[in-house]
Design an enzyme around this catalytic site. Structure first.
Site, PDB file in Angstrom:
ATOM      1  N   LYS A 148       0.942  -1.207   0.193  1.00 57.29           N
ATOM      2  CA  LYS A 148       0.214  -0.037   0.032  1.00 57.29           C
ATOM      3  C   LYS A 148       0.958   1.331  -0.065  1.00 57.29           C
ATOM      4  O   LYS A 148       1.524   1.675   0.903  1.00 57.29           O
ATOM      5  CB  LYS A 148      -0.941   0.276   1.219  1.00 57.29           C
ATOM      6  CG  LYS A 148      -2.167   1.029   0.931  1.00 57.29           C
ATOM      7  CD  LYS A 148      -2.617   1.563   2.016  1.00 57.29           C
ATOM      8  CE  LYS A 148      -1.836   2.660   2.973  1.00 57.29           C
ATOM      9  NZ  LYS A 148      -1.368   3.924   2.165  1.00 57.29           N
ATOM     10  N   CYS A 165      13.744  10.485   6.662  1.00 54.32           N
ATOM     11  CA  CYS A 165      13.525  10.102   8.108  1.00 54.32           C
ATOM     12  C   CYS A 165      14.944  10.425   8.704  1.00 54.32           C
ATOM     13  O   CYS A 165      14.747  10.739   9.994  1.00 54.32           O
ATOM     14  CB  CYS A 165      12.976   8.808   8.402  1.00 54.32           C
ATOM     15  SG  CYS A 165      13.912   7.581   7.272  1.00 54.32           S
ATOM     16  N   GLU A 193       9.455   1.124  10.600  1.00 52.47           N
ATOM     17  CA  GLU A 193      10.316   2.142  10.382  1.00 52.47           C
ATOM     18  C   GLU A 193       9.760   3.589  10.508  1.00 52.47           C
ATOM     19  O   GLU A 193       8.789   4.032   9.617  1.00 52.47           O
ATOM     20  CB  GLU A 193      11.157   2.087   9.108  1.00 52.47           C
ATOM     21  CG  GLU A 193      11.750   0.791   8.721  1.00 52.47           C
ATOM     22  CD  GLU A 193      13.049   0.823   9.810  1.00 52.47           C
ATOM     23  OE1 GLU A 193      13.342   1.842  10.100  1.00 52.47           O
ATOM     24  OE2 GLU A 193      13.439  -0.323   9.964  1.00 52.47           O
ATOM     25  N   GLU A 212       9.359  16.050  14.725  1.00 48.99           N
ATOM     26  CA  GLU A 212       9.807  15.586  13.627  1.00 48.99           C
ATOM     27  C   GLU A 212       9.036  16.616  12.605  1.00 48.99           C
ATOM     28  O   GLU A 212       7.952  16.571  12.559  1.00 48.99           O
ATOM     29  CB  GLU A 212       9.424  14.232  13.316  1.00 48.99           C
ATOM     30  CG  GLU A 212      10.083  13.860  11.805  1.00 48.99           C
ATOM     31  CD  GLU A 212       9.710  12.502  11.361  1.00 48.99           C
ATOM     32  OE1 GLU A 212       8.584  12.063  11.227  1.00 48.99           O
ATOM     33  OE2 GLU A 212      10.651  11.989  10.635  1.00 48.99           O
ATOM     34  N   GLY A 258       2.418   4.332  13.256  1.00 44.64           N
ATOM     35  CA  GLY A 258       2.884   2.834  13.677  1.00 44.64           C
ATOM     36  C   GLY A 258       2.359   2.565  14.854  1.00 44.64           C
ATOM     37  O   GLY A 258       2.079   1.159  15.181  1.00 44.64           O
ATOM     38  N   GLY A 263       6.633   4.880   8.248  1.00 37.16           N
ATOM     39  CA  GLY A 263       5.823   6.051   8.267  1.00 37.16           C
ATOM     40  C   GLY A 263       5.891   6.796   9.408  1.00 37.16           C
ATOM     41  O   GLY A 263       7.058   6.574  10.160  1.00 37.16           O
ATOM     42  N   SER A 264       4.873   7.540   9.720  1.00 35.85           N
ATOM     43  CA  SER A 264       5.038   8.151  10.998  1.00 35.85           C
ATOM     44  C   SER A 264       4.939   7.425  12.332  1.00 35.85           C
ATOM     45  O   SER A 264       4.174   6.152  12.344  1.00 35.85           O
ATOM     46  CB  SER A 264       3.973   9.381  11.116  1.00 35.85           C
ATOM     47  OG  SER A 264       2.781   8.839  10.991  1.00 35.85           O
ATOM     48  N   THR A 265       5.547   7.882  13.379  1.00 31.93           N
ATOM     49  CA  THR A 265       5.394   7.209  14.799  1.00 31.93           C
ATOM     50  C   THR A 265       3.893   7.078  15.148  1.00 31.93           C
ATOM     51  O   THR A 265       3.266   6.131  15.602  1.00 31.93           O
ATOM     52  CB  THR A 265       6.046   7.983  15.845  1.00 31.93           C
ATOM     53  OG1 THR A 265       7.638   8.008  15.285  1.00 31.93           O
ATOM     54  CG2 THR A 265       6.155   7.532  17.262  1.00 31.93           C
TER      55      THR A 265
HETATM   56  P1  NAD Z   1       2.219   8.328   7.365  1.00 28.92           P
HETATM   57  O1  NAD Z   1       2.470   7.678   8.546  1.00 28.92           O
HETATM   58  O2  NAD Z   1       1.129   9.439   7.476  1.00 28.92           O
HETATM   59  O3  NAD Z   1       1.954   7.432   6.372  1.00 28.92           O
HETATM   60  C1  NAD Z   1       2.617   6.314   5.734  1.00 28.92           C
HETATM   61  C2  NAD Z   1       1.805   5.191   5.019  1.00 28.92           C
HETATM   62  O4  NAD Z   1       0.624   4.669   6.206  1.00 28.92           O
HETATM   63  C3  NAD Z   1       0.952   5.915   4.138  1.00 28.92           C
HETATM   64  O5  NAD Z   1       1.037   4.710   2.866  1.00 28.92           O
HETATM   65  C4  NAD Z   1      -0.120   6.060   4.550  1.00 28.92           C
HETATM   66  O6  NAD Z   1      -1.416   6.228   3.783  1.00 28.92           O
HETATM   67  C5  NAD Z   1      -0.211   4.799   5.365  1.00 28.92           C
HETATM   68  N1  NAD Z   1      -1.453   4.787   6.658  1.00 28.92           N
HETATM   69  C6  NAD Z   1      -1.960   5.850   7.186  1.00 28.92           C
HETATM   70  N2  NAD Z   1      -2.586   5.625   8.200  1.00 28.92           N
HETATM   71  C7  NAD Z   1      -2.522   4.386   8.201  1.00 28.92           C
HETATM   72  C8  NAD Z   1      -3.360   3.349   9.204  1.00 28.92           C
HETATM   73  N3  NAD Z   1      -4.190   3.787  10.043  1.00 28.92           N
HETATM   74  N4  NAD Z   1      -2.947   2.115   8.913  1.00 28.92           N
HETATM   75  C9  NAD Z   1      -1.994   1.734   8.036  1.00 28.92           C
HETATM   76  N5  NAD Z   1      -1.271   2.485   7.269  1.00 28.92           N
HETATM   77  C10 NAD Z   1      -1.860   3.932   7.336  1.00 28.92           C
HETATM   78  O7  NAD Z   1       3.631   8.866   7.037  1.00 28.92           O
HETATM   79  P2  NAD Z   1       3.946   9.784   5.724  1.00 28.92           P
HETATM   80  O8  NAD Z   1       3.408  11.168   6.224  1.00 28.92           O
HETATM   81  O9  NAD Z   1       3.574   9.182   4.563  1.00 28.92           O
HETATM   82  O10 NAD Z   1       5.633   9.813   5.770  1.00 28.92           O
HETATM   83  C11 NAD Z   1       6.205  10.488   6.649  1.00 28.92           C
HETATM   84  C12 NAD Z   1       6.788   9.837   7.923  1.00 28.92           C
HETATM   85  O11 NAD Z   1       7.369   8.457   7.444  1.00 28.92           O
HETATM   86  C13 NAD Z   1       7.751  10.599   8.598  1.00 28.92           C
HETATM   87  O12 NAD Z   1       7.530  10.639  10.082  1.00 28.92           O
HETATM   88  C14 NAD Z   1       9.012   9.824   8.201  1.00 28.92           C
HETATM   89  O13 NAD Z   1      10.239   9.782   9.476  1.00 28.92           O
HETATM   90  C15 NAD Z   1       8.620   8.333   8.129  1.00 28.92           C
HETATM   91  N6  NAD Z   1       9.586   7.760   7.388  1.00 28.92           N
HETATM   92  C16 NAD Z   1      10.541   6.758   8.163  1.00 28.92           C
HETATM   93  C17 NAD Z   1      11.413   5.907   7.381  1.00 28.92           C
HETATM   94  C18 NAD Z   1      12.464   5.050   8.270  1.00 28.92           C
HETATM   95  O14 NAD Z   1      13.214   4.271   7.552  1.00 28.92           O
HETATM   96  N7  NAD Z   1      12.218   5.263   9.446  1.00 28.92           N
HETATM   97  C19 NAD Z   1      11.615   6.261   6.103  1.00 28.92           C
HETATM   98  C20 NAD Z   1      10.839   7.079   5.345  1.00 28.92           C
HETATM   99  C21 NAD Z   1       9.881   7.942   5.893  1.00 28.92           C
END
Ligand code: NAD
Length: 496
Positions: A188, A299, A264, A400, A246, A241-243
């Site tokens: 996804k 990130c 991550e 962040e 997560g 994605g975001s904490t």
């Molecule tokens: P986000 O958490 O909003 O979304 C990430 C993904 O999760 C997207 O595909 C989103 O549609 C999906 N998502 C949203 N709500 C969800 C839910 N309830 N259940 C499952 N999936 C869901 O993050 P973002 O704004 O897309 O990306 C930025 C974040 O990603 C930042 O916090 C960044 O630090 C983090 N990031 C971390 C790493 C790493 O390796 N540690 C790498 C890249 C980005």
């Protein structure tokens, strides 16, 4: 960048998109739509039909059937390796068009997509193709009455959820590791950036590289993500994605079927310039690049710079000079140094944090606003921004921001800077610069971060585990470590 490729991408992308299940697009179930926006212009690029429960259930069934099929389960590991190598070759054959789609939706510089993201995506398939034939079990020393051995088995159906900042590369990190161990996958992407993956699905289907259902893509945002993390037919979720999201995934996975979870997450990484930094000019150039490339949407970028008092003035002069010289603009224009932020939401979030920094009393020494040069005012451009004299407890030093905003703090003692570096909820990466080998190793061991860079911030290799501590995540991407999280160990006893 050749003009015809951009025109091709503009045309290809305009067609409405639906999820891709098995070997074809899955008909829309009318579960909502999403408009992806060109971050350079603010105009709509394409329309997505979002995946609701019907689509997600179909994807799970498709992935499960493929997992159980002789066409996939019955393969010799070397045949899985061949499939992964063929995916790498297909990505290389479509390199420029994938880079064009990536930049078009994400806004990162075309040269970043073309030179870094797409080639690395091909490379990672080759890296994990190599591992497919090299996973061994063990015989265990259980005494003469028994033979006991372990085998490593695939988990089953894995949901791979990726963000918009490295849409293709991060998806490929996960897909390659996942498939190399014999699992099947439902990916996804973020709804803003799903085109490169959909294009890959088209290519893989045309070239018949994978059996149907081994790889599926569902389109959507949080509602679709919720359906995946709470689905009891999914065995593992690998999330980047975001904490905050997560944490939600952990709750939903636990409440459904206790699926395996790797995370991550976010970061607020510290970068420390000691008084004995070996080559200050190189350290400053490298720190600037690591912080501001990909428009600060990384990130692990070093968003907190701690500078020994001895170098403080020189560092601030350097940073303000470098930032003022940055040309924000069309990411396809080779003259541009920085493209637009990926989404309007992210753009507004960054600008609001800049205002918070001003109110908190940090000293703005560069940027501090939207970039409105020429046509930029229509897009999501932010000037590279540096705050000096930042107190480590300010919000701009704790949260962040995920954009081109750097917080700089002076220090004098080693103990003081280690304490400040460790003072956020995150622990993704950290960097330090010193000519004193003892100090470098001592401080590296004291920094509570999953990756520590000594005398060069930002070193990556598929052979080295990538991932954070504390609220930056669980588990690792890349290397052999990632493979552990895509297999389960079975212990088999034989009475002799
Ligand atoms: P986000 O958490 O909003 O979304 C990430 C993904 O999760 C997207 O595909 C989103 O549609 C999906 N998502 C949203 N709500 C969800 C839910 N309830 N259940 C499952 N999936 C869901 O993050 P973002 O704004 O897309 O990306 C930025 C974040 O990603 C930042 O916090 C960044 O630090 C983090 N990031 C971390 C790493 C790493 O390796 N540690 C790498 C890249 C980005």
């Amino acid at each position: 960048m050749e003009k015809h490729r951009l025109e091709w991408a503009q045309k290809w992308i305009q067609a409405p998109k639906t999820s891709w299940i098995g070997i074809e697009p899955f008909p829309s179930e009318n579960a909502g739509e999403f408009s992806a926006i060109n971050p350079s212009t603010g105009e709509k690029i394409t329309q997505l039909h979002l995946a609701g429960s019907k689509t997600v259930n179909a994807a799970v069934q498709s992935a499960r059937a493929a997992f159980e099929s002789a066409q996939w389960k019955g393969l010799h590991p070397k045949e899985r390796a061949q499939s992964l190598n063929r995916i790498a070759a297909a990505i290389r054959a479509h390199h420029a068009e994938l880079a064009t789609l990536e930049t078009f939706e994400n806004g990162k510089l075309y040269r970043e997509s073309f030179e870094d993201d797409i080639p690395e995506a091909a490379d990672v398939f080759e890296y994990y193709a190599g591992w497919a034939t090299k996973i061994y079990g063990e015989t265990c020393p259980t005494g003469p009455a028994y033979l006991n051995y372990t085998v490593r088995e695939p988990l089953g159906v894995c949901a791979l959820v990726v963000p918009w900042n490295f849409p293709f590369l991060l998806a490929c990190w996960k897909i390659s590791a996942c498939l190399s161990m014999g699992n099947t996958a439902i990916v996804k992407p973020s709804p803003q950036t799903s085109s490169t993956l959909l294009r890959l699905m088209e290519i893989l289907t045309q070239e018949k590289i994978l059996p149907p259902g081994v790889l599926n893509v569902v389109l959507g945002g949080s509602a679709t993500g919720d359906l995946l993390s709470s689905h009891s037919g999914i065995d593992k979720i690998s999330f980047t994605g975001s904490t905050s999201v997560g944490k939600r995934i952990v709750r939903q996975s636990g409440d459904s079927n206790l699926k395996a979870v790797t995370l991550e997450l976010g970061g607020k990484s510290a970068n420390i310039l000691f008084d004995d930094t070996p080559d200050l000019e190189f350290a400053l150039e490298r720190s600037f690049y690591a912080m501001f490339c990909h428009k600060g949407e990384k990130c692990s970028e070093p968003t907190r710079l701690f500078v020994h008092q001895k170098h403080y003035t020189q560092t601030l002069d350097f940073l303000s000079r470098k930032c003022e010289a940055v040309r924000c603009g069309d990411p396809f224009d080779p003259a541009s140094d920085q493209g637009p932020q990926c989404t309007r939401e992210q753009f507004e979030k960054i600008l609001s944090y800049i205002e918070i920094g001003k109110k908190e009393g940090a000293r703005l020494i560069a940027g501090g606003s939207q970039d409105t040069t020429g046509k930029n005012s229509k897009g999501f451009f932010v000037r590279p921004t540096v705050f000096a004299d930042v107190h480590p407890q300010m919000k701009i030093a704790q949260d962040e921001i995920f954009g081109p905003v750097l917080a700089v703090t002076p220090f004098t003692s080693e103990a003081e800077v280690v304490e400040m570096a460790n003072s956020t909820i995150y622990g993704l990466a950290a960097g330090l610069w010193s000519s004193d080998i003892s100090r470098a190793h001592r401080v590296a061991s004291q920094l509570d971060a999953g990756m520590v860079f000594i005398n060069r911030y930002g070193c990556y290799d598929f052979a080295s585990p990538f991932g954070g501590f504390r609220q930056s995540g669980w588990g690792k991407e890349m290397s052999r470590d990632s493979l552990n999280s895509y297999t389960k160990t079975k212990s088999i006893w034989v009475k002799l």
